[in-house]
Design an enzyme around this catalytic site. Structure first.
Site, short mmCIF file in Angstrom:
data_model
loop_
_atom_site.label_atom_id
_atom_site.label_comp_id
_atom_site.label_asym_id
_atom_site.label_seq_id
_atom_site.Cartn_x
_atom_site.Cartn_y
_atom_site.Cartn_z
N GLU A 1 5.33 -2.48 -0.76
CA GLU A 1 4.49 -3.27 0.14
C GLU A 1 4.14 -2.37 1.32
OE1 GLU A 1 5.38 -7.47 -1.42
OE2 GLU A 1 5.80 -7.30 0.71
N CYS B 1 1.65 -5.58 9.18
CA CYS B 1 0.94 -4.96 8.06
C CYS B 1 -0.41 -5.63 7.87
CB CYS B 1 1.77 -5.07 6.80
SG CYS B 1 2.36 -6.72 6.48
#
Ligand code: NAD
Length: 454
Positions: free
Chosen positions: A226, A261
């Protein structure tokens, strides 16, 4: 290893890092204990993880303080993160039986066909510092529910939080040989790559993710990554409340100092709404209170890593040299702590690094576009693919735009959000594999097919 407070630059604590021998010993303990954990009925593992979420709630103030001190996140945002983590655990524990139990696919006279979701074994989770509870919970909670043992390496910037998580998991009933923390930075991460884990689950930057993916490949075990993003947001011409949209989208760009993110990293605005939107956006950003993260009401704290100040400074310099206008902010805040002024740039274009490379800080570029086609073309112009967002009155128009963007998540009239019920994952340089949702629960398992005749 030395742990510093990024708001004051004071030393918080010194502690010993793990080394080759200690991580090997931890791995062996995990490996020896995992079969017994797997044999515990799923219902019991669910109860243990539910107890963990109760302990997060009971210890909220104390652990929020630790998080704020080591990564500099404003205290209210630390509390929000832990509460968000509790909600995720509720979804994961509430759905574990549905998605991890055996599935009978066919049952007729003399033949049963069954899928059994077996745990991977001992998994390794190398994690990031920006949301240590959320990104950690995405991995270690479903992994433990599925019957795996976990080696958790928190970022070197979130070690105290990693140890607090270990302590609370043990208090909730997870045996000390089922969840272990590896303390250290890159070198300790490297040591973990040398051990024979049954799966690697990484959260962090593309550069590290690519390196880990390559290193793990010959082991032929799952490796999920990720990674970062350069998430675009498009404001169409049919928004009605420009001020509200400007406030919501600025929050998407500057929450946690832009260190998410899925932070909004670049904004495109239809020319009909551009001037009004930029004015409202800049007013909103100017209203943000910067300061010590322990002070209530502070929205902009320090950056967690000192080096990131230079990245942001370079991006602003590069943009200005190529013709960008600074509408507010633009420089480091002098004094103690790693502070950068929340910065809004206009007259930007895709020759500038601020529109192409992950900023991971309090800076945003806003660009004028003439229509949806130009917006789509610019939104697609990236190596990343984590999220994309469209604001406007038409759901149909937004969906038509979002389906053309190669990203793991699409938002209409919202941004910078994650739901435990939906898959979370990036495409292209934003990663491979998903956590959360039914797919994320099963990511820590291997399906075994049973053909049972008799
Ligand atoms: P990073 O890549 O610098 O470090 C991540 C982890 O990898 C740390 O624990 C670090 O010690 C370890 N590491 C570094 N080099 C290693 C090596 N050679 N071998 C093994 N381990 C190594 O990332 P970071 O600064 O901690 O996190 C920020 C990045 O993470 C941003 O790009 C952000 O977008 C991304 N992120 C992505 C998600 C997501 O869900 N997609 C969530 C949070 C953060």
């Amino acid at each position: 290893m030395k742990i510093f407070n990024p708001a004051t630059e004071e030393l918080i604590q010194e502690m010993a890092e793990d080394d080759k021998l200690s991580v090997e010993k931890k791995y062996e303990d995990l490996h020896a204990a995992q079969p017994a954990w797997r044999r515990i009925p799923l219902k019991e593992r669910i109860t243990i993880l539910q107890r963990f979420s109760e302990l997060l709630e009971e210890n909220l103030e104390q652990i929020a303080l630790i998080l704020t001190q080591e990564i500099g996140k404003p205290l209210q945002q630390s509390r929000n993160e832990i509460k968000g983590g509790i909600a995720r655990i509720q979804w994961l524990t509430g759905n574990a039986e549905k998605y991890l139990s055996d599935e009978i696919m066919k049952s007729e006279k003399g033949l049963e066909e069954k899928i059994s979701y077996e745990p991977l074994g001992v998994i390794c989770n190398i994690s990031a510092w920006n949301y240590p509870y959320l990104v950690g919970i995405n991995v270690f909670v479903p992994a433990l529910l599925a019957g795996n043992a976990v080696m958790y390496k928190p970022s070197e910037y979130a070690v105290l939080t990693g140890l607090a998580i270990q302590d609370l998991l043990q208090q909730s009933g997870v045996h000390e040989n089922i969840f272990k923390v590896a303390v250290g930075g890159k070198e300790v991460g490297e040591l973990l790559l040398q051990l024979p884990f049954d799966g690697y689950f990484f959260t962090g930057s593309y550069q590290t993710g690519k390196y880990i993916y390559e290193k793990v490949a010959p082991k032929m075990v799952p490796c999920q990554c990720e990674l970062g993003g350069k998430d675009p947001l498009y404001v169409t011409d049919d928004i009605s409340d420009v001020k509200a949209v400007a406030a919501a989208t600025a929050d998407g760009a500057f929450y946690n100092n832009g260190q998410s993110c899925c932070s909004v990293e670049r904004i495109y605005v239809h020319e009909k709404k551009y001037d009004q939107y930029v004015d409202e956006f800049v007013n909103e950003v100017k209203s943000y209170k910067a300061g010590l993260p322990l002070e209530e009401g502070v929205y902009i704290g320090p950056l967690t890593r000192k080096e990131q100040l230079n990245t942001i400074e370079q991006q602003v310099k590069d943009a200005v040299e190529k013709g960008a206008q600074i509408k507010t902010g633009g420089k480091k805040i002098e004094g103690k702590g790693y502070y950068f002024e929340p910065t809004v740039l206009t007259d930007v274009n895709h020759t500038m690094s601020v529109m192409k490379e992950e900023s991971f800080g309090p800076v945003i570029g806003i660009m004028k576009v003439k229509d949806d086609e130009e917006a789509v073309q610019l939104m697609r112009d990236t190596e990343y693919g984590l999220t994309a967002s469209v604001y406007g009155n038409s759901k149909e128009r937004a969906e038509k735009i979002l389906e053309q963007i190669d990203a793991g998540t699409g938002y209409w009239n919202c941004c910078d959000r994650v739901s435990a019920a939906l898959p979370w994952g990036g495409r292209k340089h934003s990663g491979i594999g998903v956590t959360l949702s039914h797919a994320g629960l099963r990511a820590f398992t291997r399906p075994k097919a049973y053909h049972l005749k008799g």
